[in-house]
Scaffold this active site. Structure first.
Site, PDB file in Angstrom:
ATOM      1  CG  ASP A 125       3.789  24.535  30.839  1.00 45.31           C
ATOM      2  OD1 ASP A 125       3.712  23.311  31.068  1.00 45.31           O
ATOM      3  OD2 ASP A 125       4.653  25.267  31.380  1.00 45.31           O
ATOM      4  CE1 TYR A 182     -13.879  24.493  33.173  1.00 43.50           C
ATOM      5  CE2 TYR A 182     -16.151  24.410  32.457  1.00 43.50           C
ATOM      6  CZ  TYR A 182     -14.830  24.663  32.194  1.00 43.50           C
ATOM      7  OH  TYR A 182     -14.470  25.104  30.944  1.00 43.50           O
ATOM      8  CG  ASP A 222     -11.907  25.128  22.109  1.00 50.13           C
ATOM      9  OD1 ASP A 222     -12.694  24.177  22.303  1.00 50.13           O
ATOM     10  OD2 ASP A 222     -12.268  26.324  22.068  1.00 50.13           O
ATOM     11  CG  ASP A 257     -12.959  24.609  28.112  1.00 51.35           C
ATOM     12  OD1 ASP A 257     -13.728  24.265  27.192  1.00 51.35           O
ATOM     13  OD2 ASP A 257     -12.798  25.791  28.470  1.00 51.35           O
ATOM     14  CE  LYS A 281       2.483  24.787  35.450  1.00 52.45           C
ATOM     15  NZ  LYS A 281       3.393  25.048  34.314  1.00 52.45           N
TER      16      LYS A 281
END
Ligand code: IPM
Ligand code: MG
Length: 358
Positions: free
Chosen positions: A223, A141, A251, A247, A191
């Site tokens: 993942d 970001y 959700d 982020d 990751k």
């Protein structure tokens, strides 16, 4: 206790739900003898319309000088065509950066009367209680270089995922500290099989863990985590992860509980903290008294805990929310058969009633 709260209602449903949270805070103030002083300022699209900027300097000043910031939501179709730096969303990134809010706490907890509102089976979600600790001022970001540049045949858009030792260690500390007050399990998401920034992330989280032998640490690739959250969410207690992964995963975690409209968040760092629902400005339902105010009211409760150390007052709000749901009142997003549909304001009326009877 006397506290000054800067209120940034923002756009869309932000303008409807934030006033409801203020009603709840005022009622708590009256009951417990606290004085909450509210100072409003503009942010996002409304600030663009008024000043040309999504985060005017005056808003930033008011946020910095407050004891806490209560935010609604920003953005809407009206401002989508603007250049990137002028968009409402930039205000969020700007205020996070300027206030040094590096830790974003997003609890996803199921209210038992709402089990039927989830898209997952009751036995999968019953009793889930996950806290996503998202790093908020670093990663892709904010990383540089970034931009869009011309090439011989078209363009090249790029961002940089970058994390330093200090950034990783301070967010890891927040996660381990939070886990100590919960079920003492931290799952760090990365990751590390592909990205160097994740390799460092994992290494530093392990280093910080040495100071928390009483907390269990697990690692998981992002993942796999996305899959595990819908397969068996009860395996998680605290999830700690990067800005981008957080982020997305927050959700997903939110939706386990039935509606994103229910969930609060706290963004904290070295100075004043900011409290906001995790949902957006929902322009499609704005101005219709349809929005669920609970995410914002629960954010006000988080403010009481994290900013003012008023845990008793916060739990009174939590109880009132629970009771209201048990009584069968539902906004549109969580409506199901046999419940009573109410609007934004009426939902708050019932919560206020339960506050004073509680
Ligand atoms: C969030 C939002 C923001 C983010 C956007 C609106 C900038 O999705 O708070 O999760 O990506 O952080
Ligand atoms: Mg998001």
């Amino acid at each position: 206790m006397k506290k000054r709260i800067t209120v940034l209602s923002g756009d869309g449903i932000g303008r409807e739900i934030v006033p409801q949270a203020i009603r709840v805070l005022e009622s708590i103030g009256q009951t417990f003898g606290h004085q909450f002083e509210f100072q409003h300022a503009q942010i996002g699209g409304e600030a663009i319309d008024a000043t040309g900027y999504p985060l005017p300097p005056e808003t930033l000043e008011r946020a910095k000088s407050a004891d806490a910031v209560l935010l609604g939501a920003v953005g809407g179709p009206k401002w989508e065509g603007l250049e990137y730096e002028r968009r409402p969303e930039r205000a969020l990134l700007g205020i996070r950066e300027q206030l040094g809010l590096f830790a974003n706490l997003r609890p996803a907890k199921i209210y038992s009367p709402l089990i039927g509102a989830s898209t997952l089976k009751p036995e999968v979600i019953e009793g889930i209680d996950v806290l996503v600790v998202r790093e908020l001022t670093g990663g892709i970001y904010f990383g540089k270089p970034k931009g869009i540049e011309a090439t011989a045949t078209g363009h090249r858009g790029f961002n940089t995922e970058v994390y330093t030792t200090e950034e990783i260690r301070r967010i890891a500390e927040v996660a381990f500290q939070a886990a100590r007050k919960r079920r003492k399990l931290v799952t760090s998401i990365d990751k590390a099989n592909v990205l160097e920034s994740s390799e460092l992330w994992r290494r530093e989280v392990i280093a910080v863990h040495k100071h928390y032998p009483d907390v269990e640490l697990r690692h998981m690739y992002v993942d796999n985590c996305a899959m595990q959250l819908v397969r068996y969410p009860k395996q998680f207690d605290v999830i700690v992860t990067t800005n981008m992964f957080g982020d997305i995963l927050s959700d997903e975690a939110a939706m386990l509980t039935g509606s994103i409209g229910m969930l609060p968040s706290a963004s904290v760092g070295s100075t004043v903290g900011m409290y906001e629902p995790i949902h957006g400005s929902a322009p499609d339902i704005a101005g219709k008294n349809l929005a669920n105010p609970i995410g914002t009211i629960a954010s006000a409760a988080m403010m009481l805990v994290y900013a003012f150390d008023l845990t008793k007052e916060a739990s009174v709000i939590e109880e009132a929310i629970k009771k209201t749901l048990e009584q069968g009142y539902r906004t549109k997003d969580i409506e199901s058969l046999g419940t009573t549909l109410v609007g934004t304001k009426e939902m708050t009326d019932h919560i206020l009633q339960n506050l004073s009877n509680g």
